[in-house]
Design an enzyme around this catalytic site. Structure first.
Site, PDB file in Angstrom:
ATOM      1  N   SER A 599     -41.578  11.242  13.976  1.00 12.31           N
ATOM      2  CA  SER A 599     -40.978  12.312  14.737  1.00 12.31           C
ATOM      3  C   SER A 599     -40.095  11.479  15.737  1.00 12.31           C
ATOM      4  O   SER A 599     -40.386  10.474  16.106  1.00 12.31           O
ATOM      5  CB  SER A 599     -41.888  13.104  15.500  1.00 12.31           C
ATOM      6  OG  SER A 599     -41.321  13.790  16.551  1.00 12.31           O
ATOM      7  N   TYR A 612     -49.180  14.604  20.681  1.00 13.69           N
ATOM      8  CA  TYR A 612     -48.368  14.434  19.520  1.00 13.69           C
ATOM      9  C   TYR A 612     -47.392  13.339  19.811  1.00 13.69           C
ATOM     10  O   TYR A 612     -47.253  12.516  18.855  1.00 13.69           O
ATOM     11  CB  TYR A 612     -47.648  15.664  19.356  1.00 13.69           C
ATOM     12  CG  TYR A 612     -46.629  15.932  18.319  1.00 13.69           C
ATOM     13  CD1 TYR A 612     -47.220  16.322  16.900  1.00 13.69           C
ATOM     14  CD2 TYR A 612     -45.354  15.901  18.493  1.00 13.69           C
ATOM     15  CE1 TYR A 612     -46.267  16.288  15.762  1.00 13.69           C
ATOM     16  CE2 TYR A 612     -44.592  15.967  17.211  1.00 13.69           C
ATOM     17  CZ  TYR A 612     -45.074  15.923  15.885  1.00 13.69           C
ATOM     18  OH  TYR A 612     -44.236  16.061  15.123  1.00 13.69           O
TER      19      TYR A 612
END
Ligand SMILES: [Zn+2]
Length: 731
Positions: A599, A612
């Site tokens: 990401s 995350y």
């Protein structure tokens, strides 16, 4: 010859339905007859045989009624053929070709005029029908009856491959069927059939030595019933002479238990696929049922396998002979099996090159891939290879046909295969080569097995669709089995299930399968990979898009369990997949690629996604570590998406709403999910340099490219697909 009535058939399926046929025009009836003949593999093999009808029709130019021969064209399969698969030709012009042929000084089987006359067929086309007619056209054209069926029934080929075939044939059919010795199909064989019928006007059919059956009638239903009767008679005769337990000389070794067999297959399939795939990658089909085991376990298997297959349709796929491994499952282990495989394949390649050298002509096409496509392993079964799943399944089907042929022939006589030179002249026929040359170039990911983990939705699903478009075999894996299977089913709706879904023992999957996996569990990953190995023989590329975003609670806090879970999926999951796939890659010794989805958050710290973002930063470094670990065999790269809202399970409604609140974007509770997502996606887009929302397809495009040779020199890199976020620029 008296025809059997519908209820008499025990060895073929009687499928003619008067109610259906009576509503059809003559061409439709031909298509119907072809489909029901092809529907029974005991009548003909996949893609094998052809049918024709000579039908009076008005000429499009003069309006005059002319006789048109409709005949199944080149390519395609009787079972699935539509009218478009049939060529239509003026019968009188086809007959006129005999004069053209006769005028040639040199003629006869395999003479140049036989191949040249193929270029004359377009001059006989009726009504501009674009379907190319097949090499078997003269076999139909010169038979003076309206309807002709040419099939490859195992029971009849068994007779056609007997040392004393004509004698056996007379025992079965008396003088109602004639025998024509093997000769390569073409114009001359058509003339031979014509002469045979002229000399024996009472005959109903002809057995083509080492090839198949051809029969005819002036009524189409009668022609169909005659085909079935001739096959049924041969099958009954073989049944009456069946050797039972003494078939193939009886058993020499015993089958392994299912558990032992599966364990052995897991061990040998990846290295086996690697060995045969050194020039071109192949996809495997495995068969382990009692039918094939009776053959591979038998006393006679080694002798019969060496003789090779008979029907030309069969050996174009199976090669002239399979590789039989002299391995004893009771007294030898899989280490011995692996070394016999390696040695056996090397010997096979040498034999194949020697066969080429011994049989080649000055103008023969170059030597083709010398690896075996059929490998017989006592105690285990058969592994067949092809350039894709369809082809390997058909290869398996054809060797099953060959086994049936040998069983029948050995029951009543002695099996004889085609002489090597004849086999070569089919395999390396210039017309066959021209057909291969006309094939479109292979797609980028053809011959590749791509495992997409997380393929049930979002980026994973888009990636599965993307790589399939480039010819990949796709394993759609997801925690949610139904979602995984739905993606696989979508793919097969687009690309079909392929041809040759044969007997129950042949692994029946198509070009895509849907399987479940929990990437936080090593055992679950092993189970997944074992199923992939059984389905395709190995693996080439792995793309992991599975990931998890756990929202913090209302105070912004993330529990310890959620931290661990986030790392288990986003970091440990990618590692476990790589570590398990590594065993297959190393066993295959074929280059592969791994793409992990990370990401842009890995590089941009921001509020509300502590666990995350940290896990994705670890995943970025996992990419680099794995690139080092798996080099030089496997390239490892990272795909770093940003804010893909569309179709993502990481953006459930509540997360979308909390983001809209956070960014003070107006919305209504009544808005649909998609409307809310679009608002958020557009907001995100405005923060990027390119100002357009980022979609799963954008990510899929890069995941696909990273898996191809376009990036063959790139490993250990992270590719952001984020619309241009300058705060995510890597430093
Ligand atoms: Zn044929």
């Amino acid at each position: 010859m008296s025809l059997y009535t519908p209820n008499d058939y025990r060895h073929v399926n009687y499928l003619w339905d008067d109610a259906k046929a009576s509503a059809m025009n003559p061409v439709e009836r031909l298509v119907y007859r072809s489909n029901i003949l092809g529907a029974d593999q005991r009548v003909t093999n996949t893609g094998g045989g052809n049918t024709s009808s000579k039908i009076a029709m008005p000429d499009p130019l003069t309006g005059e009624r002319v006789e048109v021969m409709w005949v199944k064209g080149s390519g395609g399969d009787l079972r699935t053929s539509k009218q478009a698969n049939f060529a239509s030709l003026y019968r009188n012009k086809l007959m006129a070709l005999q004069g053209f042929y006769a005028a040639s000084e040199v003629k006869g089987v395999k003479s140049p005029i036989e191949d040249q006359i193929v270029d004359m067929y377009p001059h006989t086309v009726f009504n501009l029908n674009p379907r190319a007619t097949s090499i078997d056209t003269p076999l139909h054209a010169f038979i003076p009856f309206k309807h002709v069926d040419h099939t490859h029934p195992n029971a009849v080929i068994a007779i056609a491959a007997c040392a004393d075939g004509p004698t056996v044939m007379r025992e079965i059919y008396g003088d109602e069927v004639a025998w024509v010795n093997w000769q390569r199909p073409g114009f001359d064989l058509g003339l031979v059939l014509q002469e045979t019928i002229a000399a024996n006007p009472h005959i109903k059919g002809i057995i083509l030595g080492a090839h198949g059956l051809i029969n005819w009638a002036d009524d189409d239903k009668e022609c169909y019933e005659l085909s079935l009767t001739l096959i049924e008679k041969a099958a009954r005769y073989l049944e009456a002479h069946d050797k039972g337990a003494a078939t193939f000389g009886g058993a020499k070794v015993q089958s392994l238990s299912r558990a032992q067999r599966d364990a052995a297959l897991m061990e040998i399939l990846p290295p086996l696929r690697g060995i045969v795939s050194q020039q071109n990658r192949f996809i495997a089909t495995v068969q382990t049922d009692d039918t094939i085991l009776r053959f591979v376990n038998s006393q006679d298997a080694a002798r019969l396998a060496e003789l090779g297959t008979s029907c030309p349709d069969h050996f174009l796929r199976t090669k002239i002979k399979p590789l039989y491994l002299d391995w004893n499952p009771q007294s030898e282990d899989t280490v011995a099996l692996l070394s016999k495989l390696q040695f056996g394949i090397e010997q096979y390649r040498r034999d194949y090159a020697a066969y080429y050298e011994a049989c080649k002509h000055p103008n023969s096409p170059a030597l083709r891939d010398p690896n075996p496509t059929v490998i017989l392993i006592p105690g285990i079964g058969m592994v067949a290879f092809g350039k894709n799943k369809s082809e390997s399944r058909v290869t398996a089907e054809f060797y099953n046909c060959a086994v049936e042929v040998m069983r029948g022939a050995e029951a009543v006589s002695q099996y004889v295969s085609l002489p090597r030179q004849e086999a070569f002249d089919i395999e390396y026929w210039l017309l066959e080569e021209a057909k291969l040359k006309r094939m479109p170039p292979e797609q980028t990911l053809a011959r590749n097995v791509v495992l997409v983990i997380g393929a049930g939705n979002g980026i994973g699903k888009s990636t599965a669709l993307r790589v399939a478009r480039e010819g990949a075999h796709v394993v759609s894996a997801d925690l949610n089995l139904e979602a995984a299977q739905a993606t696989a089913n979508d793919l097969m709706k687009i690309y079909g299930v392929g041809i040759g879904v044969a007997g129950t023992g042949i692994s029946g999957c198509g070009p895509a399968i849907g399987l479940s996996v929990d990437i936080t569990n090593r055992q679950s990953i092993q189970n997944l990979l074992n199923q992939v190995i059984l389905a395709y023989g190995g693996i080439d590329n792995v793309i992991v898009t599975a990931g998890v975003f756990v929202s913090p609670d209302k105070t912004g806090h993330i529990s310890d369990d959620k931290w661990r879970f986030t790392f288990d999926v986003n970091v440990m999951g990618g590692y476990l997949v790589a570590d398990e796939a590594r065993r297959i890659w190393q066993a295959q010794k074929l280059r592969g690629s791994l793409v992990l989805t990370t990401s842009v958050n890995a590089a941009v710290s921001k509020k509300g996604s502590l666990a995350y973002d940290t896990s994705k930063a670890a995943a970025n470094h996992l990419v680099r570590e794995l690139a080092v670990e798996l080099a030089p065999l496997v390239r490892v790269n990272g795909l770093a998406p940003a804010t893909v809202v569309e179709g993502s399970t990481m953006f459930p409604r509540d997360r979308v709403i909390s983001s809209l609140v956070k960014y003070e974007i107006a919305y209504s509770e009544a808005d649909e999910d998609n409307t809310l997502r679009a608002k958020l996606a557009n907001f995100y887009a405005q923060r990027t340099l390119t100002k357009v929302p980022i979609t799963p397809d954008d990510q899929a495009e890069v995941a696909y490219l990273l898996s191809t040779d376009a990036f063959s020199k790139t490993t250990g890199q992270i590719f952001s697909v984020d619309g241009g976020l300058h705060e995510a620029f890597l430093r």
